[in-house]
Design an enzyme around this catalytic site. Structure first.
Site, short mmCIF file in Angstrom:
data_model
loop_
_atom_site.label_atom_id
_atom_site.label_comp_id
_atom_site.label_asym_id
_atom_site.label_seq_id
_atom_site.Cartn_x
_atom_site.Cartn_y
_atom_site.Cartn_z
N ASN A 199 0.87 -1.18 0.00
CA ASN A 199 0.00 0.00 0.00
C ASN A 199 0.91 1.23 0.00
O ASN A 199 1.52 1.55 1.01
CB ASN A 199 -0.88 -0.04 1.26
CG ASN A 199 -1.66 1.23 1.48
OD1 ASN A 199 -1.75 2.08 0.59
ND2 ASN A 199 -2.25 1.37 2.66
N LYS A 204 0.09 4.25 -0.22
CA LYS A 204 -0.54 5.42 0.39
C LYS A 204 -0.32 6.65 -0.52
O LYS A 204 -0.31 6.49 -1.73
CB LYS A 204 0.00 5.63 1.81
CG LYS A 204 -0.09 4.34 2.63
CD LYS A 204 0.21 4.50 4.08
CE LYS A 204 0.08 3.15 4.78
NZ LYS A 204 0.25 3.22 6.22
N HIS A 235 -9.23 1.10 5.23
CA HIS A 235 -7.92 1.27 5.88
C HIS A 235 -8.10 2.23 7.06
O HIS A 235 -8.89 3.18 6.98
CB HIS A 235 -6.89 1.81 4.88
CG HIS A 235 -5.50 1.80 5.45
ND1 HIS A 235 -5.06 2.78 6.29
CD2 HIS A 235 -4.48 0.91 5.32
CE1 HIS A 235 -3.80 2.50 6.66
NE2 HIS A 235 -3.44 1.37 6.08
N GLU A 247 -6.45 4.62 8.06
CA GLU A 247 -6.24 6.04 7.73
C GLU A 247 -7.48 6.64 7.06
O GLU A 247 -7.79 7.82 7.23
CB GLU A 247 -4.98 6.19 6.86
CG GLU A 247 -3.72 5.98 7.69
CD GLU A 247 -2.53 5.41 6.95
OE1 GLU A 247 -2.49 5.48 5.71
OE2 GLU A 247 -1.63 4.86 7.62
N GLU A 302 -4.86 -5.07 10.77
CA GLU A 302 -3.82 -4.07 10.96
C GLU A 302 -4.06 -3.33 12.28
O GLU A 302 -4.86 -2.39 12.32
CB GLU A 302 -3.83 -3.05 9.81
CG GLU A 302 -3.62 -3.67 8.45
CD GLU A 302 -3.06 -2.65 7.47
OE1 GLU A 302 -1.95 -2.85 7.02
OE2 GLU A 302 -3.75 -1.64 7.21
N GLY A 314 3.12 1.99 10.71
CA GLY A 314 4.12 3.04 10.55
C GLY A 314 4.90 3.37 11.81
O GLY A 314 5.59 4.39 11.87
N SER A 348 3.91 -2.36 10.16
CA SER A 348 5.37 -2.44 10.36
C SER A 348 5.99 -3.76 9.92
O SER A 348 6.94 -4.25 10.55
CB SER A 348 5.72 -2.13 11.82
OG SER A 348 5.36 -0.79 12.14
P1 PGA Z 1 3.26 0.11 7.50
O1 PGA Z 1 1.76 0.36 6.99
O2 PGA Z 1 3.75 -1.15 6.88
O3 PGA Z 1 4.02 1.33 7.03
O4 PGA Z 1 3.20 0.00 8.99
C1 PGA Z 1 0.88 -0.71 6.87
C2 PGA Z 1 -0.44 -0.24 6.31
O5 PGA Z 1 -0.91 0.84 6.68
O6 PGA Z 1 -1.04 -0.93 5.47
#
Ligand code: PGA
Length: 257
Positions: free
Chosen positions: A13, A15, A99, A101, A174, A180, A219
């Site tokens: 992803n 983003k 997601h 976010e 997640e 992140g 992560s």
């Molecule tokens: P990350 O994000 O691997 O940077 O922690 C995962 C995600 O939001 O899908």
């Protein structure tokens, strides 16, 4: 479908990252995709404006392309939005919905996520439905309650006989606090949540629920992929930051090579 028959999915992803110049990095991923044929599906979900370029580039390579979000409707007066049909038209085969976010930045409710997942199916896309608890919820011991509620509210109903959920539905677990941050749950905690999700899927979809891929996200990097992706009922990964570089993305996928 027995767990052993589930082909894992390694999905990146991106983003809000990537420009047309990122095609070089994507090209490096594409160059190695054939090594994973039959072993794992590799997907990149770039920003929407890059989907058509990436999908055309990846054609026939085994690397597939997805979207990061879609509107629930087919078309209409929704400035700035993109429908699932548009994603499919651009060459996407899947779309991430719900997601964390999006749930946070755009106040997306479970009902909105469910409508988007249904839109994905309407357009012939695989819906990658994201769920996960906040840190405060984990600390309060509410993880399974939160994830269970999100699944109940976000997963679309399927006609058991005609909707192949093992092919058109993916669930991504997640934990919000792991996204992140460099933090990850313990393997035992991941195993507990994934087993719980598997139970919810079979309850909901019958035998077909046993074949739905459940991804872990948060992560994931090459150094922890071996530990996280070999946990029972972890059928792949949804990767943010580490999916931007071909070496890292392929280093994670290498668990399945
Ligand atoms: P990350 O994000 O691997 O940077 O922690 C995962 C995600 O939001 O899908």
């Amino acid at each position: 479908m027995a767990a052993a028959q589930i082909r894992p999915l390694v999905a990146g992803n991106w983003k809000m990252n990537g420009l047309s110049a990122s095609l070089a990095e994507f090209g490096a991923m594409k160059a190695s995709a054939a090594e994973f044929a039959g072993k794992a599906d590799l997907m990149i979900c770039p920003p929407a404006i890059l989907i058509a370029l990436f999908a055309a580039t990846a054609k026939g390579s085994g690397l597939i392309v997805g979207g990061q979000d879609c509107h629930a409707k087919v078309s209409g007066a929704h400035t700035g939005d993109i429908s699932a049909e548009m994603l499919a038209d651009a060459g996407a085969v899947a779309v991430i919905v719900g997601h964390s976010e999006r749930r946070t930045d755009h106040n997306e409710t479970d009902a909105a996520v469910k409508a988007k997942a249904l839109a994905a199916w309407r357009a012939g896309l695989t819906a990658i439905v994201c769920v996960g608890e906040q840190l405060s919820q984990r600390e309060a011991g509410a993880t399974l309650k939160v994830v269970g509620g999100q699944l109940d509210g976000s997963l679309p109903d399927a006609d058991k006989s005609s909707d192949p959920v093992s092919a058109n539905l993916v669930v991504a677990y997640e934990p919000v606090w792991a996204i992140g941050t460099g933090l990850t749950p313990t393997p035992a905690d991941v195993a507990q949540v994934h087993a719980f999700i598997r139970g919810k899927l079979t309850e909901r979809y019958g035998d077909a629920g046993a074949g739905v891929r459940i991804l872990y996200g948060g992560s994931v990097k090459p150094s922890n992929a071996g530990e996280l992706l070999t946990i029972p009922d972890v059928n792949g990964a949804l990767i943010g930051g580490a999916s931007l570089k071909a070496a890292d993305f392929l280093g994670i996928a290498a668990v399945y090579r």
